[in-house]
Design an enzyme around this catalytic site. Structure first.
Site, mmCIF file in Angstrom:
data_model
loop_
_atom_site.group_PDB
_atom_site.id
_atom_site.type_symbol
_atom_site.label_atom_id
_atom_site.label_comp_id
_atom_site.label_asym_id
_atom_site.label_seq_id
_atom_site.Cartn_x
_atom_site.Cartn_y
_atom_site.Cartn_z
ATOM 1 N N ILE A 1 1.134 6.944 0.340
ATOM 2 C CA ILE A 1 0.443 5.933 1.127
ATOM 3 C C ILE A 1 -1.022 5.845 0.720
ATOM 4 C CG2 ILE A 1 -0.133 5.214 3.487
ATOM 5 C CD1 ILE A 1 2.102 7.351 4.295
ATOM 6 N N CYS A 2 -1.490 4.617 0.542
ATOM 7 C CA CYS A 2 -2.906 4.425 0.258
ATOM 8 C C CYS A 2 -3.607 4.070 1.552
ATOM 9 C CB CYS A 2 -3.093 3.310 -0.760
ATOM 10 S SG CYS A 2 -4.807 2.933 -1.067
ATOM 11 N N LEU A 3 -4.328 5.043 2.103
ATOM 12 C CA LEU A 3 -4.981 4.821 3.386
ATOM 13 C C LEU A 3 -6.282 5.618 3.386
ATOM 14 C CD1 LEU A 3 -4.454 3.442 6.131
ATOM 15 C CD2 LEU A 3 -3.433 5.564 6.912
ATOM 16 N N ASN B 1 0.800 -1.217 0.000
ATOM 17 C CA ASN B 1 0.000 0.000 0.000
ATOM 18 C C ASN B 1 0.838 1.274 0.000
ATOM 19 O OD1 ASN B 1 -1.434 -2.137 2.113
ATOM 20 N ND2 ASN B 1 -2.722 -1.431 0.427
#
Lengths: 148, 517
Positions: free
Chosen positions: A85-87, A78
């Site tokens: 960041i993929c959040l 991620n």
């Protein structure tokens, strides 16, 4: 321009009541810009690593999420090559009720629980799915090489 | 024009008779009950803005209704009012629910009757008479967003019981509307709270400009949710058109519509009005003309085809002895015949009439023919497109001329209007001609296409004559006004004739096409 009360309070609390394993310090010349270090969570492939991140509070903070990025190279489905960041809480699920400390805790949790089904780095996610044992080894190797 | 004289006072759309059932069968995201037939207290009972009535409607026209922004607001409002009278929830709450259900009122009512709690919680509303209220902070209160703790500051409490200071709410909603351009996801800022901030709260919180933007955004999402309503595609035009043409009908009709500001466009594809050409053909044509035209032109001008495999070949030097790279066929560039048969007459071909070289040329001509056929139509299409652009310049001239006529010849303003009106007819005729060529390209040749092409060339001839008349100077125009008006009415009539005949063929499915679509 004076700093909003909210940012001052958050910064104070980060110093007086720090989160274990997380360190965030504002720059002297720009109090909206933070140097962050997150310790890799124990019993994760990132254990023992100290990961550097940069965090910036945009003009509209806290109405919009802070901008945050890994500076240390990391092998994680991620997090992409540029450290982005993929959040969810950094994007659609951001709420002004969240804070710098909660976001950093979320990121630390993400290190403990990689989610290859919602990938940002496609190649890493694929490797993670094909052979998790091998992928974990690579992540450990990267941690040793770049984060220790 | 008389096409849009709306003087009827009976039910419009009389040949549609669209009951809710018939609509739900075909398009399930169309909840038309709010403004369907006239007998259920419809939102659309203003006869003045209906399109032409079916019995006076020409075959090439499509029933439609121009909607201004106010009309659209009224439709939304009547949907809200209707649902309000049935569900007895506050209007604010209804508005939020309708947004969540894509303005499908029936769907909302049905679901609500089944399981009201589920509908409320998934839509982010709470069944309470008041959805928000302002209050004064008690001592010791600190806003969780800005960390302000000024005594007695004004707070907003939402229906979900979460509260924050007024200025944070203002900042939050304005930021969402301005930066994110959203009218939907305006939820309570508290973490994981899904309560939607109601319209009336937004109205008192934000500035009037931002509120208008918010209303526009929600109008957009309303229009998006309707297949039967589309925005006018013209730049800066904020009116919409409602038209009940369905997808399968686009094979037999060209739904030209006109918005409240007088812009005409095609409802099927939101491009300019392209009578008599069908939407699917327009799409094919645009694709083809964008991809191919320049290439095709170049190929035609600079290459010959191998007489065996039809690969286009450019001769960029050397002698006439050609060897095709694709199929290795050897031939003569001059007569296109087989090279072997040239015998000793190398480099000096005089065999043009030989049987063999004639056959080779005929073999080529088939594929060249299709290219030439395309270019024939394309060049005429492109010509009218360019002329239509030049027409704009002419138009400016026409305006100047009509001023001169008023000033020097003493013609009244009304009398001088004939110029700009005639010009509009010219412009429209050019557009029709342009698309008639795209249409003709896809038609299989038959006796009907011959009639079509006759109509086309008749119109074309008249259009060029009319165009020439506009080149005259002002005094001459005044003298030959009658001639100009005659020509204009002729062009107008021929244009109607052309699209009428085409539309007849379309609705009777008489046309045969050279492509499948």
């Amino acid at each position: 321009m004076s700093l909003p009360k909210r940012i001052i309070k958050e910064t104070e609390r980060l110093v007086s009541d720090p989160v274990p394993g997380i360190n965030a310090e504002p720059h002297d010349d720009n109090l909206r810009y933070f140097n962050v270090t997150i310790d890799g969570p124990s019993s994760s492939p990132y254990e023992g690593g100290k990961f550097k991140l940069e965090l910036f509070l945009p003009e509209d903070y806290p109405m919009v999420a802070p901008k945050i990025r890994f500076l240390t190279k990391i092998y994680h489905p991620n997090i992409d090559r540029l450290g982005r960041i993929c959040l969810d809480v950094l994007k659609a699920n951001w709420s002004p009720a969240l804070q710098i400390r909660t976001i950093l805790l979320s990121i630390q949790a993400l290190l403990g629980a990689p989610n290859p089904d919602d990938p940002l780095a496609n190649d890493v996610a694929q490797a993670w799915k094909d052979n998790e044992v091998e992928a974990v080894k690579t992540a450990q190797a990267w941690t040793k090489e770049f984060a220790v | 024009m008389s096409d849009f004289d709306y003087n009827d006072n009976e039910a419009p759309y009389s040949d549609f008779e669209f009951s809710d059932q018939s609509f739900d069968d075909t398009e399930d995201n169309n909840d038309e009950i709010g403004y369907s037939s006239t007998d259920d207290g419809s939102a659309f009972d203003d006869d003045d803005i209906y399109g032409p009535r079916a019995d006076t409607r020409k075959i090439y026209e499509t029933d439609h209704k121009a909607l201004t922004k106010t009309d659209l607001f009224d439709i939304c409002q009547s949907l809200i009012d209707d649902a309000h009278s049935i569900l007895s929830l506050p209007k604010d709450t209804i508005a939020t629910l309708l947004q969540t259900f894509n303005w499908r009122r029936d769907n909302l009512i049905e679901r609500y009757m089944e399981d009201p709690d589920k509908v409320l919680s998934t839509s982010g509303v709470i069944d309470k008479p008041t959805t928000f209220q302002f209050e004064t902070a008690e001592s010791g209160y600190m806003c969780y967003i800005c960390c302000e703790d000024t005594p007695n500051m004004e707070l907003l409490r939402l229906g979900c019981n979460h509260r924050a200071c007024r200025s944070c709410f203002k900042y939050y909603t304005e930021q969402k509307i301005n930066e994110e351009g959203t009218s939907k996801d305006l939820r309570c800022p508290n973490e994981n709270c899904t309560f939607v901030i109601p319209d009336s709260a937004i109205k008192v919180l934000v500035t009037i400009d931002v509120y208008n933007k918010y209303k526009d955004l929600s109008l957009k999402s309303f229009v998006r949710s309707r297949n039967s309503i589309k925005w006018c595609p013209y730049p800066d035009c904020d009116s919409a058109v409602e038209c009940l043409v369905r997808d399968y009908e686009l094979k037999t009709t060209v739904p030209s519509v006109t918005c409240a500001n007088g812009h005409s466009f095609c409802f099927g594809c939101s491009l300019e009005d392209h009578q008599p050409c069908l939407c699917a053909l327009v799409k094919l044509w645009l694709q083809k003309s964008q991809d191919d035209s320049e290439t095709a032109n170049w190929i035609k001008a600079n290459t010959k085809e191998c007489s065996k495999c039809h690969a286009p070949i450019e001769k960029n030097g050397g002698c006439n002895h050609m060897k095709c790279k694709t199929c290795r066929h050897e031939f003569c560039w001059i007569c296109m015949g087989d090279w072997i048969k040239h015998g000793q007459a190398y480099y000096n071909c005089s065999r043009y009439d030989d049987k063999d070289s004639k056959e080779s040329r005929e073999a080529i001509s088939d594929s060249r023919h299709s290219l030439e056929r395309y270019l024939h139509y394309f060049n005429r299409y492109a010509n009218h497109e360019q002329s239509a652009r030049l027409d704009k310049k002419t138009y400016i001239m026409v305006v100047k001329k009509s001023k001169v006529l008023q000033e020097s010849i003493g013609m009244s303003w009304i009398q001088a209007q004939f110029l700009s009106q005639s010009f509009k007819i010219l412009h429209q005729a050019r557009k029709t001609l342009k698309w008639s060529y795209a249409f003709a390209y896809y038609l299989e040749k038959s006796h009907v296409t011959t009639i079509f092409e006759d109509n086309q060339s008749d119109l074309e001839f008249a259009v060029e004559q009319l165009s020439e008349l506009f080149e005259m100077d002002a005094s001459e125009i005044a003298d030959r006004k009658v001639q100009l008006l005659d020509k204009c009415s002729y062009v107008g009539k021929r244009r109607i004739k052309l699209i009428e005949e085409a539309a007849k063929g379309l609705s009777a499915e008489e046309w045969k096409y050279v492509v499948d679509f």
